[in-house]
Write a protein that holds these residues in place. Structure first.
Motif, PDB file in Angstrom:
ATOM      1  N   SER A 115      41.255  52.698  30.752  1.00 24.27           N
ATOM      2  CA  SER A 115      41.881  52.384  32.039  1.00 24.27           C
ATOM      3  C   SER A 115      42.483  50.985  32.007  1.00 24.27           C
ATOM      4  O   SER A 115      42.045  50.123  31.249  1.00 24.27           O
ATOM      5  CB  SER A 115      40.872  52.485  33.191  1.00 24.27           C
ATOM      6  OG  SER A 115      39.913  51.459  33.121  1.00 24.27           O
ATOM      7  N   GLU A 116      43.497  50.788  32.823  1.00 21.59           N
ATOM      8  CA  GLU A 116      44.121  49.487  33.047  1.00 21.59           C
ATOM      9  C   GLU A 116      44.518  49.407  34.520  1.00 21.59           C
ATOM     10  O   GLU A 116      44.988  50.387  35.095  1.00 21.59           O
ATOM     11  CB  GLU A 116      45.370  49.305  32.186  1.00 21.59           C
ATOM     12  CG  GLU A 116      45.096  49.049  30.716  1.00 21.59           C
ATOM     13  CD  GLU A 116      44.613  47.640  30.441  1.00 21.59           C
ATOM     14  OE1 GLU A 116      44.863  46.755  31.282  1.00 21.59           O
ATOM     15  OE2 GLU A 116      43.995  47.426  29.387  1.00 21.59           O
ATOM     16  N   HIS A 117      44.332  48.231  35.121  1.00 18.35           N
ATOM     17  CA  HIS A 117      44.735  47.994  36.504  1.00 18.35           C
ATOM     18  C   HIS A 117      45.890  46.993  36.510  1.00 18.35           C
ATOM     19  O   HIS A 117      45.780  45.929  35.917  1.00 18.35           O
ATOM     20  CB  HIS A 117      43.575  47.439  37.330  1.00 18.35           C
ATOM     21  CG  HIS A 117      42.426  48.384  37.487  1.00 18.35           C
ATOM     22  ND1 HIS A 117      41.639  48.778  36.427  1.00 18.35           N
ATOM     23  CD2 HIS A 117      41.934  49.011  38.585  1.00 18.35           C
ATOM     24  CE1 HIS A 117      40.706  49.603  36.870  1.00 18.35           C
ATOM     25  NE2 HIS A 117      40.858  49.754  38.165  1.00 18.35           N
ATOM     26  N   ILE A 118      46.975  47.327  37.187  1.00 18.73           N
ATOM     27  CA  ILE A 118      48.130  46.431  37.284  1.00 18.73           C
ATOM     28  C   ILE A 118      48.532  46.339  38.750  1.00 18.73           C
ATOM     29  O   ILE A 118      48.802  47.361  39.393  1.00 18.73           O
ATOM     30  CB  ILE A 118      49.323  46.939  36.440  1.00 18.73           C
ATOM     31  CG1 ILE A 118      48.911  47.135  34.981  1.00 18.73           C
ATOM     32  CG2 ILE A 118      50.495  45.968  36.547  1.00 18.73           C
ATOM     33  CD1 ILE A 118      49.980  47.758  34.113  1.00 18.73           C
ATOM     34  N   THR A 119      48.572  45.119  39.282  1.00 17.02           N
ATOM     35  CA  THR A 119      48.954  44.909  40.682  1.00 17.02           C
ATOM     36  C   THR A 119      50.394  44.426  40.753  1.00 17.02           C
ATOM     37  O   THR A 119      50.766  43.477  40.067  1.00 17.02           O
ATOM     38  CB  THR A 119      48.021  43.885  41.355  1.00 17.02           C
ATOM     39  OG1 THR A 119      46.676  44.363  41.293  1.00 17.02           O
ATOM     40  CG2 THR A 119      48.415  43.676  42.812  1.00 17.02           C
ATOM     41  N   VAL A 120      51.207  45.088  41.573  1.00 16.84           N
ATOM     42  CA  VAL A 120      52.606  44.707  41.746  1.00 16.84           C
ATOM     43  C   VAL A 120      52.858  44.309  43.193  1.00 16.84           C
ATOM     44  O   VAL A 120      52.177  44.758  44.114  1.00 16.84           O
ATOM     45  CB  VAL A 120      53.557  45.856  41.342  1.00 16.84           C
ATOM     46  CG1 VAL A 120      53.428  46.159  39.854  1.00 16.84           C
ATOM     47  CG2 VAL A 120      53.295  47.116  42.165  1.00 16.84           C
ATOM     48  N   SER A 121      53.827  43.441  43.382  1.00 24.39           N
ATOM     49  CA  SER A 121      54.240  43.013  44.722  1.00 24.39           C
ATOM     50  C   SER A 121      55.113  44.090  45.371  1.00 24.39           C
ATOM     51  O   SER A 121      55.536  45.041  44.698  1.00 24.39           O
ATOM     52  CB  SER A 121      55.018  41.699  44.618  1.00 24.39           C
ATOM     53  OG  SER A 121      54.240  40.706  44.000  1.00 24.39           O
TER      54      SER A 121
END
Length: 395
Positions: A367-373
Motif C-alpha cells: 500500500s501507498e498513501h498519497i495526499t493531493v490538494s
C-alpha cells in the motif's frame, strides 16, 4: 482507513512458542542479546511465555517487537525459521501468513535468515520482519510487526529495531537486555540509511526498500559493510552491479559499477541520519479549485468512479498501462493497494496535473498513501514486472 486500536492484542497473546523442537531446550532468563527498541514504547513484562524474552508495544498498539530465545543444540537455521513460522501460525498468530522474501544474512557476525511477511487480520493489513539465528548456545528470533496503513510511521522503526539485534555487549552496555530500556544505543548498521527514494546520476529515480528489495524485475541490494555504510546494488539480475558507500548524513551515495564507471545518487526522501520515515504528504502545485468531485476512465483495463478506481496491468501488452482522471474539490488522500493483500506484486503510479506537471511517482507494494490538494489530476498506472492488479480508494 481506520486502524483498530486493539487489533494486535490477540496476536500478542497467541505468539507463545518453544524454539528448537528437534532438540529439547531449557530457556533461561539471562540470555545474552541486546536490541534497540523505540523510545516511548511499552515494555511488557507480564504473562510472557517461557521463550519470549522481550516484548515492546507501540503506544497505539498498532506495532510491536518481540525477541524469543532458548538454549539448546543448533538444529539448523532452516529448522529454526520454519519451526517458528509454523508454530506462530498454529497458535493463531496471523502475521506469518504470506512470506514475501527469505534470504541468508549475517547478524552481528552470526549466520541468520531474514524474512518479510504480509498478512490480513481483524480488518487490517499487517507487515512483519523476522530474523532467525543461533548464537551463544541457543536459538534467537527477533520479530517486528506493524499495521501496513501506518507504514509511514512504523516501518523504519521496526526494521531498524530488529536489525539492531546483537550478541556481544555494546561498548556502553552494563545491563541486561531485559531491563526496561535497551542498553544498545544504536543499530550499528549504516546501510539502513539507503532506504528511501534517490535521484540517480542517470536522471531517473531509484527506490530502495527495507530488507534489500527494490522495484523492478531482478533488482536488489544488500549490505556488505554495515560499519561503513557500504552496499551492493544489483540491477536486472546482474546486468549492472554497483558498489556504493552512503555518506555519514545519509544524503548521498557514491561508488563504481563492475566495469569501473562512477555511480552516484542524491536523496529525495526517506530515512536520513535521524532515521525518520519518508513523508507521505506531497506538495502539489496550486490549481483552480474544480466545481465538483468525479473520477473517470481515460484508457486501459480499469474502472473509475468517485471513491474507487481499480483494474489490472500486464507488461508487454496493450494493458500494461491505465489512465484515469480525478477531480477533487478538497484535499484528498488516495490509498493505493495490492487488492490481493499478498505483497507479491508491484505497480507504478504517476500523478500529474491536468497540464502534465508531475506531482508524484511511487512504486506500490502492499500500500501507498498519497495526499493531493484540490484540483484535476491525470493518474497513470503502469505494470512493474509481469501482471498486477491494482486498487485505489479515497473518502
Amino acid at each position: 482507513m481506520s486502524i483498530h486500536k486493539h487489533s494486535f492484542v490477540f496476536i500478542l497473546l497467541a505468539a507463545a512458542i518453544l524454539l528448537c523442537h528437534a532438540h529439547p531446550a531449557t530457556a533461561y532468563d539471562d540470555y545474552d542479546f541486546w536490541i534497540q527498541t523505540p523510545t516511548g514504547w511499552t515494555h511488557n513484562t507480564q504473562g510472557l511465555s517461557e521463550d519470549l524474552k522481550k516484548q515492546v508495544i507501540s503506544p497505539d498498539r498498532n506495532a510491536f517487537i518481540e525477541v524469543y530465545a532458548a538454549a539448546g543444540n543448533n538444529p539448523g537455521l532452516q529448522t529454526i525459521a520454519d519451526g517458528m513460522e509454523r508454530g506462530i501460525l498454529q497458535r493463531g498468530g496471523a502475521y506469518f501468513q504470506n512470506r514475501i522474501t527469505s534470504r541468508n544474512v549475517m547478524q552481528d557476525n552470526h549466520p541468520a535468515i531474514f524474512r518479510e511477511y504480509s498478512s490480513y487480520y481483524n480488518g487490517n493489513q499487517l507487515h512483519a520482519y523476522a530474523i532467525f539465528t543461533y548464537a551463544n548456545g541457543g536459538a534467537v528470533v527477533a520479530i517486528g510487526v506493524f499495521a501496513e496503513a501506518l507504514a509511514h510511521q512504523y516501518q523504519n522503526l521496526v526494521y531498524q529495531s530488529i536489525n539492531s539485534l546483537r550478541f556481544s555487549p555494546p561498548h556502553s552496555a552494563g545491563s541486561s537486555s531485559h531491563n526496561g530500556a535497551s542498553p544498545y544505543g544504536g543499530s550499528g548498521n549504516a546501510c539502513e540509511k539507503l532506504v528511501g527514494k534517490w535521484r540517480w546520476f542517470t536522471g531517473s529515480q531509484a527506490e530502495f526498500y527495507a530488507g534489500g528489495s527494490m522495484p523492478g524485475n531482478g533488482n536488489s541490494w544488500e549490505c556488505i559493510d554495515p560499519a561503513h555504510g557500504k552496499v551492493k546494488v544489483v540491477w536486472g539480475n546482474g546486468k549492472w552491479v554497483d558498489i556504493l558507500t552512503i555518506s555519514a548524513d545519509g544524503s548521498r551515495v557514491d561508488g563504481h559499477n563492475q566495469i569501473g564507471n562512477r555511480v552516484w545518487g542524491t536523496r529525495i526522501s526517506g530515512p536520513s541520519q535521524s532515521a525518520s520515515p519518508p513523508a507521505q504528504h506531497v506538495e502539489t502545485p496550486q490549481q483552480p479549485t474544480p466545481k465538483m468531485n468525479f473520477a473517470r476512465k481515460v484508457r486501459g483495463n480499469l474502472a473509475a468512479n468517485w471513491r474507487l478506481a481499480h483494474g489490472s496491468l500486464k507488461a508487454g501488452t496493450a494493458d500494461s498501462r491505465g489512465e484515469w482522471e480525478l477531480s477533487t474539490v478538497s484535499g484528498t488522500t488516495l490509498r493505493f493497494t495490492d487488492p490481493y493483500k499478498r505483497g507479491q506484486q508491484r505497480y507504478r503510479v504517476k500523478i500529474l496535473t491536468k497540464d502534465g506537471q508531475v506531482v508524484e511517482e511511487r512504486i506500490v507494494g502492499m500500500s501507498e498513501h498519497i495526499t493531493v490538494s484540490p484540483g484535476i489530476y491525470k493518474i497513470q498506472v503502469f505494470a512493474e514486472g509481469g501482471y498486477a492488479g491494482w486498487k485505489c480508494e479515497w473518502h
